[in-house]
Motif scaffolding. Structure first.
Motif, PDB file in Angstrom:
ATOM      1  N   UNK A 171     -24.822  13.881 -29.235  1.00 42.10           N
ATOM      2  CA  UNK A 171     -23.722  14.808 -28.777  1.00 42.10           C
ATOM      3  C   UNK A 171     -24.593  16.144 -28.841  1.00 42.10           C
ATOM      4  N   UNK A 172     -25.326  16.277 -29.812  1.00 41.12           N
ATOM      5  CA  UNK A 172     -26.113  17.733 -29.902  1.00 41.12           C
ATOM      6  C   UNK A 172     -27.032  17.973 -28.725  1.00 41.12           C
ATOM      7  N   UNK A 173     -27.659  16.915 -28.348  1.00 43.18           N
ATOM      8  CA  UNK A 173     -28.524  16.862 -27.159  1.00 43.18           C
ATOM      9  C   UNK A 173     -27.549  17.087 -25.934  1.00 43.18           C
ATOM     10  N   UNK A 174     -26.635  16.575 -25.689  1.00 46.99           N
ATOM     11  CA  UNK A 174     -25.642  16.928 -24.651  1.00 46.99           C
ATOM     12  C   UNK A 174     -25.168  18.223 -24.516  1.00 46.99           C
ATOM     13  N   UNK A 175     -24.721  18.887 -25.750  1.00 43.98           N
ATOM     14  CA  UNK A 175     -24.432  20.340 -25.656  1.00 43.98           C
ATOM     15  C   UNK A 175     -25.475  21.087 -25.361  1.00 43.98           C
ATOM     16  N   UNK A 176     -26.670  20.770 -25.623  1.00 40.53           N
ATOM     17  CA  UNK A 176     -27.818  21.617 -25.436  1.00 40.53           C
ATOM     18  C   UNK A 176     -28.262  21.588 -23.944  1.00 40.53           C
ATOM     19  N   UNK A 177     -28.188  20.471 -23.367  1.00 43.63           N
ATOM     20  CA  UNK A 177     -28.517  20.118 -21.736  1.00 43.63           C
ATOM     21  C   UNK A 177     -27.441  20.948 -21.072  1.00 43.63           C
ATOM     22  N   UNK A 178     -26.069  21.041 -21.355  1.00 47.91           N
ATOM     23  CA  UNK A 178     -25.177  21.609 -20.794  1.00 47.91           C
ATOM     24  C   UNK A 178     -25.505  23.274 -20.682  1.00 47.91           C
ATOM     25  N   UNK A 179     -25.792  23.641 -21.848  1.00 47.63           N
ATOM     26  CA  UNK A 179     -26.209  25.112 -22.106  1.00 47.63           C
ATOM     27  C   UNK A 179     -27.488  25.228 -21.369  1.00 47.63           C
ATOM     28  N   UNK A 180     -28.371  24.550 -21.320  1.00 44.18           N
ATOM     29  CA  UNK A 180     -29.745  24.715 -20.789  1.00 44.18           C
ATOM     30  C   UNK A 180     -29.738  24.728 -19.226  1.00 44.18           C
ATOM     31  N   UNK A 181     -28.797  23.650 -18.742  1.00 45.29           N
ATOM     32  CA  UNK A 181     -28.567  23.647 -17.174  1.00 45.29           C
ATOM     33  C   UNK A 181     -27.916  24.715 -16.548  1.00 45.29           C
ATOM     34  N   UNK A 182     -26.835  25.303 -17.363  1.00 39.77           N
ATOM     35  CA  UNK A 182     -25.998  26.526 -16.809  1.00 39.77           C
ATOM     36  C   UNK A 182     -26.788  27.960 -16.775  1.00 39.77           C
ATOM     37  N   UNK A 183     -27.965  27.533 -17.814  1.00 34.72           N
ATOM     38  CA  UNK A 183     -28.922  29.073 -17.738  1.00 34.72           C
ATOM     39  C   UNK A 183     -30.074  28.953 -16.800  1.00 34.72           C
ATOM     40  N   UNK A 184     -30.459  27.801 -16.360  1.00 32.53           N
ATOM     41  CA  UNK A 184     -31.537  27.527 -15.509  1.00 32.53           C
ATOM     42  C   UNK A 184     -31.125  27.749 -14.102  1.00 32.53           C
ATOM     43  N   UNK A 185     -29.814  27.208 -13.754  1.00 36.11           N
ATOM     44  CA  UNK A 185     -29.323  27.540 -12.445  1.00 36.11           C
ATOM     45  C   UNK A 185     -29.394  28.936 -11.763  1.00 36.11           C
ATOM     46  N   UNK A 186     -28.987  29.689 -12.910  1.00 34.60           N
ATOM     47  CA  UNK A 186     -29.128  31.206 -12.472  1.00 34.60           C
ATOM     48  C   UNK A 186     -30.310  31.485 -11.824  1.00 34.60           C
ATOM     49  N   UNK A 187     -31.533  30.907 -12.114  1.00 31.20           N
ATOM     50  CA  UNK A 187     -32.698  31.472 -11.453  1.00 31.20           C
ATOM     51  C   UNK A 187     -32.834  31.068 -10.143  1.00 31.20           C
TER      52      UNK A 187
END
Length: 227
Positions: A171-187
């Motif tokens: 669950x922690x990895x899922x939450x991290x990846x959701x956060x990371x994916x949203x950050x990376x998309x903005x670039x």
């Protein structure tokens, strides 16, 4: 003679201006906007953002060593050691492992030699679980999810109600990846040579969410000034 800037050596930038850049970085303000706010050239601002990002990467690698997950930052044919001691991906593997160590999310590039010959097995949960189970590298068995940037896939392991610890990890990895994916998309696209540093920045921000990143960054850089 007192140094002009205790955070970065051989720089014409004043200490006050560097702290201003770090503040914009800590607030996650985009480089083009930060350049205007700091009255700096966009290329200059980008250079300092990348230097701070490398410091963050070093810190995360050190934290991984300190937690006992890795003995040292591993370098191989797909990694280039930079001036700051970090490595970036120039070619080859674009697969990251994600795990949770003592409450700390840790990401790591999986070397080509540790990847299965058939990369297609990494697109399904069953395939990923077979790979993690059978891989001879003991660290890889600790991963709870894989991210393949070549295919754009995030695949995590399954978990059962009988293994509550594993369920929390996943669950922690899922939450991290959701956060990371949203950050990376903005670039709108990230160079392969800098992707590793961006992933480590996401790891850093996620692990220290709720903290004062500005003060933490200044402390990290002050203890290990940029060369």
């Amino acid at each position: 003679m007192q140094k002009k800037n205790k955070y970065i050596y051989r720089s014409k930038l004043s200490e006050a201006k560097f702290r201003e850049i770090v503040r914009y970085f800590s607030l996650d303000i985009e480089a083009n906007k930060a350049a205007v706010l700091a009255s700096l050239n966009r290329n200059t601002l980008n250079r300092y953002y990348n230097l701070v990002r490398r410091c963050v990467t070093q810190y995360c690698e050190y934290k991984g060593c300190h937690l006992g997950f890795v003995e040292k930052a591993v370098s191989g044919e797909n990694h280039q050691v930079g001036d700051e001691g970090c490595y970036s991906v120039e070619s080859g593997s674009m697969v990251f492992g994600v795990c949770l160590i003592a409450g700390w999310i840790y990401t790591e590039i999986i070397h080509e030699t540790d990847l299965p010959e058939d990369r297609n097995m990494l697109v399904s949960r069953n395939g990923v679980e077979c790979y993690l189970r059978d891989c001879p590298n003991p660290r890889i068995k600790e991963y709870r999810a894989l991210v393949d940037f070549d295919s754009g896939r995030y695949v995590r392991t399954s978990h059962s109600g009988e293994d509550k610890g594993r369920a929390v990890d996943v669950k922690s990895c899922d939450l991290f990846w959701g956060y990371a994916k949203s950050r990376l998309l903005k670039f709108n696209g990230i160079s392969k040579s800098t992707l590793y540093f961006h992933i480590k920045e996401c790891e850093f921000r996620y692990n220290h969410r709720g903290e004062d990143l500005y003060k933490l960054l200044l402390k990290i850089i002050r203890e290990n000034p940029i060369n």
